[in-house]
Motif scaffolding. Structure first.
Motif, PDB file in Angstrom:
ATOM      1  N   GLU A 172      -7.699  -1.729  -5.469  1.00  0.00           N
ATOM      2  CA  GLU A 172      -8.951  -2.492  -5.435  1.00  0.00           C
ATOM      3  C   GLU A 172      -9.210  -3.122  -4.068  1.00  0.00           C
ATOM      4  O   GLU A 172     -10.366  -3.332  -3.692  1.00  0.00           O
ATOM      5  CB  GLU A 172      -8.929  -3.578  -6.517  1.00  0.00           C
ATOM      6  N   GLY A 173      -8.153  -3.391  -3.324  1.00  0.00           N
ATOM      7  CA  GLY A 173      -8.336  -3.909  -1.967  1.00  0.00           C
ATOM      8  C   GLY A 173      -9.094  -2.919  -1.088  1.00  0.00           C
ATOM      9  O   GLY A 173      -9.750  -3.300  -0.128  1.00  0.00           O
ATOM     10  N   ASP A 174      -9.014  -1.636  -1.447  1.00  0.00           N
ATOM     11  CA  ASP A 174      -9.624  -0.595  -0.624  1.00  0.00           C
ATOM     12  C   ASP A 174     -11.078  -0.331  -0.983  1.00  0.00           C
ATOM     13  O   ASP A 174     -11.782   0.331  -0.233  1.00  0.00           O
ATOM     14  CB  ASP A 174      -8.817   0.700  -0.778  1.00  0.00           C
ATOM     15  N   SER A 178     -16.634  -6.264   0.697  1.00  0.00           N
ATOM     16  CA  SER A 178     -17.130  -7.542   1.243  1.00  0.00           C
ATOM     17  C   SER A 178     -16.027  -8.361   1.912  1.00  0.00           C
ATOM     18  O   SER A 178     -16.304  -9.384   2.523  1.00  0.00           O
ATOM     19  CB  SER A 178     -17.816  -8.370   0.152  1.00  0.00           C
ATOM     20  N   HIS A 179     -14.775  -7.916   1.837  1.00  0.00           N
ATOM     21  CA  HIS A 179     -13.727  -8.681   2.524  1.00  0.00           C
ATOM     22  C   HIS A 179     -13.668  -8.347   4.017  1.00  0.00           C
ATOM     23  O   HIS A 179     -13.085  -9.092   4.797  1.00  0.00           O
ATOM     24  CB  HIS A 179     -12.344  -8.474   1.877  1.00  0.00           C
ATOM     25  N   PHE A 180     -14.268  -7.222   4.394  1.00  0.00           N
ATOM     26  CA  PHE A 180     -14.033  -6.750   5.766  1.00  0.00           C
ATOM     27  C   PHE A 180     -14.459  -7.772   6.827  1.00  0.00           C
ATOM     28  O   PHE A 180     -13.727  -8.055   7.781  1.00  0.00           O
ATOM     29  CB  PHE A 180     -14.733  -5.399   6.007  1.00  0.00           C
ATOM     30  N   PHE A 182     -14.516 -10.806   6.753  1.00  0.00           N
ATOM     31  CA  PHE A 182     -13.694 -12.026   6.757  1.00  0.00           C
ATOM     32  C   PHE A 182     -12.243 -11.680   7.084  1.00  0.00           C
ATOM     33  O   PHE A 182     -11.783 -11.874   8.191  1.00  0.00           O
ATOM     34  CB  PHE A 182     -13.831 -12.756   5.414  1.00  0.00           C
ATOM     35  N   LEU A 183     -11.546 -11.116   6.120  1.00  0.00           N
ATOM     36  CA  LEU A 183     -10.112 -10.849   6.290  1.00  0.00           C
ATOM     37  C   LEU A 183      -9.808 -10.147   7.623  1.00  0.00           C
ATOM     38  O   LEU A 183      -8.899 -10.545   8.349  1.00  0.00           O
ATOM     39  CB  LEU A 183      -9.618  -9.980   5.119  1.00  0.00           C
ATOM     40  N   HIS A 184     -10.549  -9.102   7.934  1.00  0.00           N
ATOM     41  CA  HIS A 184     -10.234  -8.303   9.129  1.00  0.00           C
ATOM     42  C   HIS A 184     -11.024  -8.740  10.368  1.00  0.00           C
ATOM     43  O   HIS A 184     -10.531  -8.607  11.483  1.00  0.00           O
ATOM     44  CB  HIS A 184     -10.516  -6.822   8.875  1.00  0.00           C
ATOM     45  N   ALA A 185     -12.265  -9.176  10.146  1.00  0.00           N
ATOM     46  CA  ALA A 185     -13.140  -9.362  11.321  1.00  0.00           C
ATOM     47  C   ALA A 185     -13.830 -10.716  11.340  1.00  0.00           C
ATOM     48  O   ALA A 185     -14.809 -10.893  12.063  1.00  0.00           O
ATOM     49  CB  ALA A 185     -14.182  -8.242  11.346  1.00  0.00           C
ATOM     50  N   GLN A 344      -2.925  -7.324   6.849  1.00  0.00           N
ATOM     51  CA  GLN A 344      -3.869  -8.294   6.281  1.00  0.00           C
ATOM     52  C   GLN A 344      -4.181  -7.925   4.828  1.00  0.00           C
ATOM     53  O   GLN A 344      -4.145  -8.773   3.932  1.00  0.00           O
ATOM     54  CB  GLN A 344      -5.150  -8.331   7.135  1.00  0.00           C
ATOM     55  N   ASP A 345      -4.453  -6.635   4.599  1.00  0.00           N
ATOM     56  CA  ASP A 345      -4.708  -6.179   3.218  1.00  0.00           C
ATOM     57  C   ASP A 345      -3.471  -6.366   2.350  1.00  0.00           C
ATOM     58  O   ASP A 345      -3.544  -6.775   1.186  1.00  0.00           O
ATOM     59  CB  ASP A 345      -5.069  -4.685   3.215  1.00  0.00           C
ATOM     60  N   GLN A 346      -2.332  -6.011   2.940  1.00  0.00           N
ATOM     61  CA  GLN A 346      -1.066  -6.087   2.211  1.00  0.00           C
ATOM     62  C   GLN A 346      -0.804  -7.538   1.786  1.00  0.00           C
ATOM     63  O   GLN A 346      -0.429  -7.809   0.656  1.00  0.00           O
ATOM     64  CB  GLN A 346       0.040  -5.576   3.161  1.00  0.00           C
TER      65      GLN A 346
HETATM   66 FE   LIG Z   1      -9.091  -4.312   4.056  1.00  0.00          FE
END
Ligand SMILES: [Fe+2]
Ligand code: FES
Length: 437
Positions: A172-174, A178-180, A182-185, A344-346
Motif C-alpha cells: 500500500e505504500g507504493d 499523496s505521500h510523495f 511530504f515523505l520524499h519531497a 523513507q518508505d520502509q
Molecule cells: Fe514512497
C-alpha cells in the motif's frame, strides 16, 4: 474494514483466504546467486512456511519443507551431495522433486523409499531469480506475463529487500501517491526543480486529485493536475494481482518495471524490484545542477545470515530508528531526517507495527486507491475461496501486458482511460522487440 476483512487480507499461512489465493501464483523467492551447486542449503520462509532451498550437482533448484519427512530434523543441516540433499540424522536422501532416493539407515529388505516424499514445491528461474509455485496443480500455471519479467536476465536489474511488516502495508505504500510530496519531497521547493523534473508534479501539487478504477489486472489510479503548457498531466500507477505494483515515477512510454511485495509470513515480507535497464534521467539533481538532498537512491545491506529472516536485511531498520537524523529533519536536509527514498518508505510502513490496526485508521479521499485495492483483493480472494472465480491473470498471463504506469500529458478534454489507451499504443515494448529478434 472489519476485523475479519483485516485478518483475511493480512494472514498468509496455509488455509487462509489470502494464503490460498497467493499460493495459486508463482512467487519470486531467492536470487539465483544465493544457491550454488552442491552448496549449503538456504533457509527460506514463504507464506508462513519454513522451507529449504538448494541447488543440486546438475544445477537444478530444489525447494521443500525444511523438515525431513522421516523424523523432522531440519534439512538445513543436510549434506548437499551428488544430485540430492541428504539428511544428516539417518542419511535419507532427497532429490529436487522431493523423491526419497536413498534410505541409508533402513535394511535393504525393509526399504520403503518409493513411498516417502519430502514436501517439495516446483521451482524455476527467470531474470536471475528463483521462483516458487506453492499451489496444488500438478502442472504449474504459466509464469506471469509481466513485460519486464520476459526480458533477458542481462537487461533487468533486480533488487530484494526485507521489510519487517505485513505484505499489504508494504504494497500500500507504493500505491499511496499523496505521500510523495511530504515523505520524499516535503523539503524540496518548486523553484529547485527544472521544468521536466519528475518530482515537479508532486512538489507543485502536494494534495493531488486522483481517480481509481478496477482493471483486468487489478486496480489503477490516475493522479492529475494542469500541465505547465496547457493540457493535463497524469501520473498513473497499478496494482496487479496478486502482489505486484507499478509506480508512476517515470515516463509512461519507457517505464518498464514491476515491484513485488511477497509475504514471508504475516509480519514480514520481501520487496522485489525488477527494472528494465535503460538510460534514465538523473532525478536527484536540482535545476542548478547541484544534487538534491534527502532523495538518495540505493540499498545498503547487512551481510546475509542463515536465519529465517536473515536475507537482504537493510542497515537502517526498526532497531536503530532507521538512522533518523533529527538535525537533518529540522534543517530540511530531508523532510524525514532519513536520506534515502526507499528507506523513507520502509521506515513509515515498518513504524505502523507488524500489521496495521485497520480499525485505528481514518482514510481520506486521497486514499481511494488503497480502499479500492483492498476491496478488490478481498472480493476476488473470497470468490476464489468459495469456488466462484479464477485468480485473475493466472491462466491468461498476457493480461498483465496492458498494465503500464508513468506520467504523460493529455488533452484536458480527453478522459483518463482514453488517454491511457492512446499512450499504450505508442509505448516502447522491449520484450516484444527481444522476442522478434
Ligand atoms: Fe514512497
Ligand atoms: S530425520 Fe532425516 S533421516 Fe531421519
Amino acid at each position: 474494514m472489519t476485523t475479519k476483512d483485516s485478518e483475511d487480507l493480512t494472514s498468509v499461512g496455509p488455509g487462509t483466504v489470502m494464503g490460498e489465493f497467493m499460493r495459486q501464483y508463482w512467487l519470486p523467492a531467492l536470487m539465483s546467486s544465493e544457491l550454488k551447486p552442491d552448496g549449503a542449503p538456504v533457509r527460506l520462509m514463504l507464506l508462513g512456511e519454513k522451507l529449504i532451498a538448494f541447488r543440486d550437482t546438475d544445477g537444478r533448484v530444489g525447494v521443500m519443507d525444511h523438515r525431513c519427512p522421516h523424523r523432522c530434523a531440519s534439512l538445513f543441516l543436510g549434506r548437499n551431495e551428488e544430485n540430492g540433499l541428504r539428511c544428516v540424522y539417518h542419511g535419507w536422501k532427497f532429490d529436487v522433486e522431493g523423491n526419497c532416493i536413498d534410505m541409508a539407515s533402513v535394511p535393504a529388505h525393509q526399504d520403503f523409499k518409493s513411498k516417502v516424499k519430502a514436501k517439495a514445491y516446483k521451482a524455476t528461474e527467470r531474470n536471475g531469480v528463483v521462483w516458487v509455485y506453492m499451489g496444488k496443480r500438478a502442472k504449474a500455471p504459466p509464469m506471469p506475463g509481466i513485460e519486464v519479467l520476459q526480458l533477458p536476465e542481462e537487461d533487468v536489474s533486480v533488487i530484494a529487500a526485507l521489510r519487517e511488516c505485513n505484505w499489504l502495508q508494504g504494497l500500500e505504500g507504493d500505491i499511496d501517491t499523496s505521500h510523495f510530496g511530504f515523505l520524499h519531497a516535503g523539503h524540496i521547493k518548486p523553484e529547485q526543480l527544472a521544468p521536466d523534473h519528475p518530482f515537479r508534479g508532486a512538489v507543485f501539487h502536494r494534495a493531488p486529485e486522483l481517480k481509481a478504477i478496477e482493471t483486468p489486472w487489478g486496480t489503477s489510479y490516475g493522479a492529475y493536475r494542469p500541465a505547465d503548457g496547457g493540457g493535463t498531466y497524469w501520473r498513473t500507477a497499478n496494482f496487479l494481482f496478486p502482489f505486484y505494483t507499478q509506480q508512476p515515477q517515470g515516463d509512461f512510454a519507457t517505464n518498464v518495471h514491476v515491484r513485488a511485495w511477497v509475504p514471508i509470513d504475516d509480519h514480514n515480507m520481501m520487496f522485489w524490484n525488477f527494472v528494465w535497464k535503460r538510460p534514465m534521467p538523473d532525478r536527484v539533481v536540482g535545476k542548478d545542477g547541484k544534487p538534491l538532498t534527502g532523495v538518495s537512491l540505493g540499498f545498503e545491506y547487512l551481510p546475509n545470515t542463515t536465519d529465517w529472516l536473515g536475507r537482504w536485511r537493510l542497515t537502517s531498520n526498526p532497531r536503530n530508528d532507521w538512522n533518523i537524523d533529527r538535525e537533518g529533519q529540522a534543517n530540511n536536509i530531508s523532510y524525514t531526517g532519513i536520506s534515502n527514498i526507499h528507506m523513507q518508505d520502509q521506515a513509515v510502513t515498518e513504524s505502523m507495527g507488524p500489521i496495521t490496526d485497520h480499525e485505528f485508521e481514518h482514510l481520506a479521499p486521497t486514499d481511494i486507491m488503497i480502499v479500492k485495492t483492498r476491496r478488490h483483493i478481498l472480493e476476488t480472494a473470497r470468490d476464489f475461496a468459495e469456488g466462484k472465480g479464477a485468480p485473475p491473470c493466472l491462466d491468461d498471463p498476457e493480461t498483465y501486458l496492458k498494465a503500464r504506469s508513468g506520467f504523460f500529458v493529455a488533452d484536458p478534454k480527453t478522459e483518463w482511460q482514453d488517454a491511457y489507451a492512446a499512450n499504450l499504443k505508442d509505448m516502447v515494448r522491449p520484450a516484444m522487440k527481444h522476442a522478434a529478434e
